[in-house]
Scaffold this active site. Structure first.
Site, PDB file in Angstrom:
ATOM      1  N   CYS A 112       0.972  -1.266   0.020  1.00 30.90           N
ATOM      2  CA  CYS A 112       0.148   0.002   0.001  1.00 30.90           C
ATOM      3  C   CYS A 112       1.079   1.237   0.001  1.00 30.90           C
ATOM      4  O   CYS A 112       1.698   1.389  -0.677  1.00 30.90           O
ATOM      5  CB  CYS A 112      -0.912   0.099   0.994  1.00 30.90           C
ATOM      6  SG  CYS A 112      -1.884  -1.344   1.306  1.00 30.90           S
ATOM      7  N   HIS A 168      -3.401  -5.833   0.393  1.00 32.21           N
ATOM      8  CA  HIS A 168      -3.235  -6.266   1.920  1.00 32.21           C
ATOM      9  C   HIS A 168      -4.545  -7.254   2.359  1.00 32.21           C
ATOM     10  O   HIS A 168      -4.931  -7.758   1.473  1.00 32.21           O
ATOM     11  CB  HIS A 168      -3.480  -4.923   2.904  1.00 32.21           C
ATOM     12  CG  HIS A 168      -4.616  -4.359   2.515  1.00 32.21           C
ATOM     13  ND1 HIS A 168      -5.088  -3.361   1.934  1.00 32.21           N
ATOM     14  CD2 HIS A 168      -5.826  -4.338   3.312  1.00 32.21           C
ATOM     15  CE1 HIS A 168      -6.118  -2.814   2.006  1.00 32.21           C
ATOM     16  NE2 HIS A 168      -6.796  -3.501   3.026  1.00 32.21           N
TER      17      HIS A 168
END
Lengths: 239, 450
Positions: free
Chosen positions: A93, A189
């Protein structure tokens, strides 16, 4: 055998279950009788990259990334050497965005580490979805969850996978993540590694190969991991 | 003619909503949200007009955790003063749910008979609700990471709340001083604010691994210094750089005891409640502070707490064939960690079911499960753990990585039946948001048949 994992700035970059990625690498070492040590670094700590076998750079909010990026300049040179010397990095991310040259946001430019030739621009809306990607080098799909405002462009680098469900790097080119030397950058994620033990083992194998010159990993019983992975693949790509 | 049409529209909206809600109840579903949505569609001004009929004050309760319990306690406190009120007991807290509370509480002719309104509102919905009415008071309980996929990041939630406070400049904010994020919002908003908190150190052991939001000063970015933590980022803090610090506390709970229910002193009064869970001290304190700020005496607050039956699966107890079953909602890391604490406060043997869904209202991103300290369940007095719900595989995997084996039974009713059959008579069921209503219904049904 021993693997040392460096977790960069867990105070700031810990948004989407990054602790799970650390826990996954640690456990999958331990279950194989490989010692695993996790070193957490705070923003002002000095980092000796030569003592690390895997570096994890996690996700943070845009504001927190802004806080981190100033400090990153001070470690850029060492980090770059580590990467060029085939050091293993997993960046997720916000951490993925920081791998590149910059991230342009409405609040200004967040300077990156320029470890990998890529850049990110803020877009709208946020790309939020479960995601499934495929890469022939891995025996089954990689699954996760993505939630990012940034659109990342990887300038011809190899992607981590092709998107079969979800948005990926920028919602346009059907690619997700980046692989450069022993660096993996990704928006996935969920966290990434527990449901994708093949990716976790890939990182461990690379780290062991670099450190000890050999990388056979004893197989583990991954039935539960695969079930959780298959559930997502089935739900989003086979209906 | 205009007036007549408007009146007719109002009546149509109310009757349709009431009918819809009635049929939905019979069908066993919560029709509240849909009733509110339809009423607003038929008559877009309905919420504005009904809220304007509230004779005295309007409270709203916001914050990541504790909204429903705090609001329900506040309702009981207000009622104990002999006041009539409108509230959204069920916890439907987006615009449609708020509208439904008023519409379903109105008479068919569009008249509302209420002295007060006590409304919990989802933080992100405040900016959609406040154009319809501006509250007199906002209770802000805390801000934790929650449903990141819906709101993006906690910073976005804070921006929305900031906008909401600016939309209601005359609103007094009743804020948890021990949460640096909430306190920062209230202090910077320019609104009048009143604080509650706990200034004494309650826990000797500090869990250093717990994920803490907002460790960095919102004003200047420096790392906050803490004298101590109560849980998560809740504690006594100050910024060494810019001088931002925990504000002075107006309603300070002291002499905290948790060995026999919950006990504390505030304003020289002794408060006792037969609940479990440290976080409930904050919920009680929040409701108390809000009612006191509005000028109520709360002479019967003791009785309010005695009679208060936690509803909707907030620590709700069931008895099924002699088995004790406790249902509790846990929908984000801070809430889950507090629930784990309250399970572990029970020294007896127990079985455990964890139900995790990923519907839109839960947040479709369940990565937060990895920020919960599940390793604390690796204790001898936990006989079994069963995982259930849509994302039971993920939950099982989460436990695997702290070396805890779990049984997987996707169907919740089957999971409960099996846990009771093989269990020790003391069952805890921890569920996230959308699993709550269905699990509640199942447990009610099983209790009724037993």
């Amino acid at each position: 055998m021993k693997i040392t994992i460096g977790h960069l700035y867990p105070d700031l970059l810990n948004l989407y279950g990054d602790r799970g990625n650390i826990q996954c690498m640690k456990k999958r070492c331990e279950w194989r009788g490989i010692e695993a040590e996790v070193k957490e670094f705070q923003l002002t700590d000095a980092i000796d990259f030569s003592s690390l076998d895997i570096v994890l750079l996690g996700g943070g909010s845009d504001r927190e990334q802004m806080l981190v990026c100033d400090q990153l300049k001070t470690i850029q040179k060492d980090f770059k050497e580590y990467v060029e010397d085939n050091g293993v990095v997993i960046a997720v991310c916000g951490g993925y965005q920081l791998l590149g040259h910059y991230y342009d946001t409405s609040e200004g430019r967040i300077e990156g580490l320029s470890l990998v030739d890529l850049y990110t621009e803020q877009g709208s809306p946020r790309l939020i979805s479960n995601i499934v990607i495929e890469n022939e080098a891995f025996p089954y799909p990689i699954v996760g969850f993505e939630n990012h405002g940034g659109r990342t462009f990887i300038n011809g680098n190899k992607a981590l996978g092709k998107v079969s469900f979800g948005y990926g790097n920028n919602g346009q080119d059907k690619e997700e993540g980046v692989m450069y030397k022993n660096v993996i950058g990704t928006y996935l994620h969920g966290p990434l590694l527990p449901k994708n033990p093949h990716v976790c083992d890939h990182l461990l194998a690379r780290a062991l190969a670099k450190k000890y010159g050999r990388a056979e990993l004893e197989p583990l019983d991954d039935a539960q991991e695969k079930e959780a992975n298959e559930y997502i693949v089935h739900r989003f790509t086979k209906s | 003619m205009m007036v007549k049409t408007m009146k007719l529209r109002r009546i149509t909206a109310i009757l349709t909503a009431k009918a819809l809600s009635f049929f939905c109840k019979i069908a066993g579903r919560q029709g509240v949200t849909m009733a509110g949505r339809i009423a607003l569609r038929i008559d877009p001004d309905i919420l504005k007009d009904l809220a304007a009929q509230v004779r005295e004050k309007i409270f709203v309760v916001c914050g990541t955790n504790g909204k429903t319990t705090t609001n329900n306690l506040l309702c009981s406190a207000v009622e104990s003063e002999g006041k009539k009120l409108i509230c959204n007991h069920t916890g439907s807290n987006m615009l449609a749910g708020v509208a439904a509370a008023f519409v379903l509480g109105a008479k068919w002719n569009g008249k509302l008979d209420a002295d007060y309104a006590c409304i919990e509102i989802d933080e992100a919905s405040t900016v959609r609700v406040f154009p319809h009415f501006t509250p007199d008071y906002m209770v802000l309980t805390n801000l934790f990471r929650d449903q990141l996929d819906r709101y993006g990041e906690i910073d976005i939630t804070m921006d929305l709340l900031d906008r909401a406070m600016k939309m209601a400049p005359d609103m007094t904010v009743i804020v948890n001083a021990d949460d640096a994020l909430s306190a920062y919002l209230a202090i910077e908003s320019g609104n009048k604010y009143v604080t509650y908190g706990i200034s004494e150190k309650v826990f000797d052991e500090q869990n250093i691994r717990e994920i803490r939001e907002g460790r960095f000063c919102k004003r200047c970015g420096e790392r906050l210094e803490y004298d101590f933590y109560h849980y998560s980022q809740i504690g006594v803090y100050h910024c060494p750089e810019c001088g931002f610090s925990r504000p002075a506390v107006n309603f300070d709970a002291s002499h905290i005891h948790m060995s026999n229910g919950l006990e504390f002193d505030v304003e020289g009064r002794h408060i006792a409640a037969d609940y479990r869970g440290f976080y409930n001290i904050y919920n009680i304190l929040a409701a108390y502070s809000a009612a006191r700020t509005a000028g109520m005496e709360l002479k019967r607050f003791d009785r309010v707490l005695q009679n208060f039956n936690p509803q909707n699966g907030r620590n709700e107890a069931f008895s099924i064939n002699g088995n004790k079953v406790l249902l509790n909602l846990a929908k984000n890391p801070a809430g889950f960690n507090q629930n784990i604490s309250s399970v572990m406060e029970d020294p007896n043997e127990k079985d455990l079911i964890i139900v995790i869904n990923d519907n839109a209202q839960d947040g479709t991103d369940i990565s937060w499960l990895w920020d919960v300290d599940f390793d604390r369940f690796a204790a001898d007095n936990i006989r079994s753990i069963t995982v259930s719900g849509i994302r039971c595989q993920d939950m099982r995997l989460r436990l695997k990585y702290v070396d805890i084996a779990a049984d997987l039974i996707g169907d919740v009713r089957t999971a409960i039946e099996k846990s009771l059959k093989n269990g020790c008579g003391n069952l805890y069921v921890l569920v996230n948001y959308t699993a709550l209503y269905s699990t509640h219904t199942i447990l009610k049904d099983m209790e009724g048949k037993a």
